[in-house]
Scaffold this motif. Structure first.
Motif, PDB file in Angstrom:
ATOM      1  N   GLY A  69      13.276  20.929  53.088  1.00 50.30           N
ATOM      2  CA  GLY A  69      11.785  20.819  52.815  1.00 50.30           C
ATOM      3  C   GLY A  69      11.071  20.967  51.583  1.00 50.30           C
ATOM      4  N   ALA A  70       9.827  20.864  51.179  1.00 47.95           N
ATOM      5  CA  ALA A  70       9.254  20.809  49.934  1.00 47.95           C
ATOM      6  C   ALA A  70       9.251  22.113  49.430  1.00 47.95           C
ATOM      7  CB  ALA A  70       8.168  20.332  49.841  1.00 47.95           C
ATOM      8  N   GLU A  71       9.414  23.245  50.310  1.00 52.63           N
ATOM      9  CA  GLU A  71       9.233  24.500  49.565  1.00 52.63           C
ATOM     10  C   GLU A  71      10.722  24.887  48.960  1.00 52.63           C
ATOM     11  OE1 GLU A  71      10.713  24.919  53.937  1.00 52.63           O
ATOM     12  OE2 GLU A  71       9.168  23.726  52.909  1.00 52.63           O
ATOM     13  N   GLU A  72      11.696  24.007  49.222  1.00 51.46           N
ATOM     14  CA  GLU A  72      13.188  24.525  48.834  1.00 51.46           C
ATOM     15  C   GLU A  72      13.433  24.194  47.513  1.00 51.46           C
ATOM     16  OE1 GLU A  72      16.078  24.474  52.164  1.00 51.46           O
ATOM     17  OE2 GLU A  72      14.560  23.499  53.085  1.00 51.46           O
ATOM     18  N   VAL A  73      12.657  23.286  46.798  1.00 53.45           N
ATOM     19  CA  VAL A  73      12.642  22.938  45.454  1.00 53.45           C
ATOM     20  C   VAL A  73      11.562  23.300  44.483  1.00 53.45           C
ATOM     21  CG1 VAL A  73      14.422  21.035  46.086  1.00 53.45           C
ATOM     22  CG2 VAL A  73      12.075  20.572  45.850  1.00 53.45           C
ATOM     23  N   GLU A  74      12.054  23.272  43.309  1.00 53.16           N
ATOM     24  CA  GLU A  74      10.884  23.434  42.304  1.00 53.16           C
ATOM     25  C   GLU A  74      10.254  22.317  42.103  1.00 53.16           C
ATOM     26  OE1 GLU A  74      10.342  25.249  37.802  1.00 53.16           O
ATOM     27  OE2 GLU A  74      12.085  25.531  38.759  1.00 53.16           O
ATOM     28  N   ASN A  75      10.760  21.184  41.783  1.00 54.79           N
ATOM     29  CA  ASN A  75      10.201  19.894  41.444  1.00 54.79           C
ATOM     30  C   ASN A  75      10.246  18.928  42.605  1.00 54.79           C
ATOM     31  OD1 ASN A  75       9.642  20.593  38.721  1.00 54.79           O
ATOM     32  ND2 ASN A  75      11.868  20.854  38.523  1.00 54.79           N
TER      33      ASN A  75
END
Length: 217
Positions: A133-139
């Motif tokens: 999911g989006a919360e797992e990467v900074e960018n």
């Protein structure tokens, strides 16, 4: 050779981009705005806080990002049961990959909690190696971070991974990550640029997807 397939979620597995478009229109219309194709294209495939900021800036909205996101999410939840469906070709491709023992994963600009809930509702969740999911990467997309991380989790080189994406931002992320990027535009993706993609398919049932898998397997 292709040893795994990573799917985007919204607009690729499910028609949730259509749900989001309707939810956003219903938010904007009482304010006197139409949901322009130009801003929709810029938002698509982005993380939620980024896409909402684009919307806020484009229309000069006085609401906070949190307020806009909350209103659109409320509309989204209301509309979802009415029009939610699986995108054309997904069932057939899913079965093909399972029968040929090709690992599958999901990489989405939405949260992993939201993605898992949708996949579980349709009975698909256990078939995927993981949901990123989006919360797992900074960018977020169009940065390649999510697909780079997906390749590491699969313990494969990027060129061994096929990525299926519907949006320009998502496809750019897959291309820049070095994967075998396949663009699968829907009606909501008019005007998107898929330069660099290894293949632009009509739907997930496009026989060229299976041919690419067989060619590299």
């Amino acid at each position: 050779m292709i040893n795994a397939v990573v799917f985007d979620l919204d607009g690729l597995i499910f028609n949730t981009e259509e749900v989001f478009i309707r939810a956003t229109r219903e938010f904007l219309q009482p304010l006197g705005f139409n949901y322009d194709d130009q801003v929709r294209r810029r938002m698509m495939g982005q993380q939620a806080h980024v896409s909402i900021q684009i919307l806020k800036d484009h229309y000069g909205l006085m609401h906070s990002v949190t307020e806009i996101r909350s209103a659109i999410e409320s509309n989204f939840i209301a509309v979802l049961p009415e029009i939610l469906a699986v995108m054309p070709g997904f069932e057939e491709l899913r079965i093909h990959l399972i029968n040929h023992h090709i690992p599958m994963a999901v990489c989405t600009s939405s949260t992993s909690e939201y993605a898992k809930k949708l996949l579980e509702e349709f009975g698909y969740l256990e078939e995927f190696q993981f949901v990123l999911g989006a919360e797992e990467v900074e960018n977020g997309k169009p940065a390649p971070d999510c697909y780079q991380l997906a390749c590491r989790r699969l313990d494969l080189l990027p060129e061994q991974v096929m990525v299926l994406e519907d949006s320009e931002n998502g496809c750019r992320a897959a291309v820049d990550a070095g994967t075998f990027a396949v663009a699968v535009p829907g009606s909501h993706n008019q005007g998107h640029n898929y330069s660099g993609a290894s293949l632009v398919a009509k739907t997930l049932s496009d026989p060229r997807i299976r041919m690419a898998l067989q060619s590299f397997k």
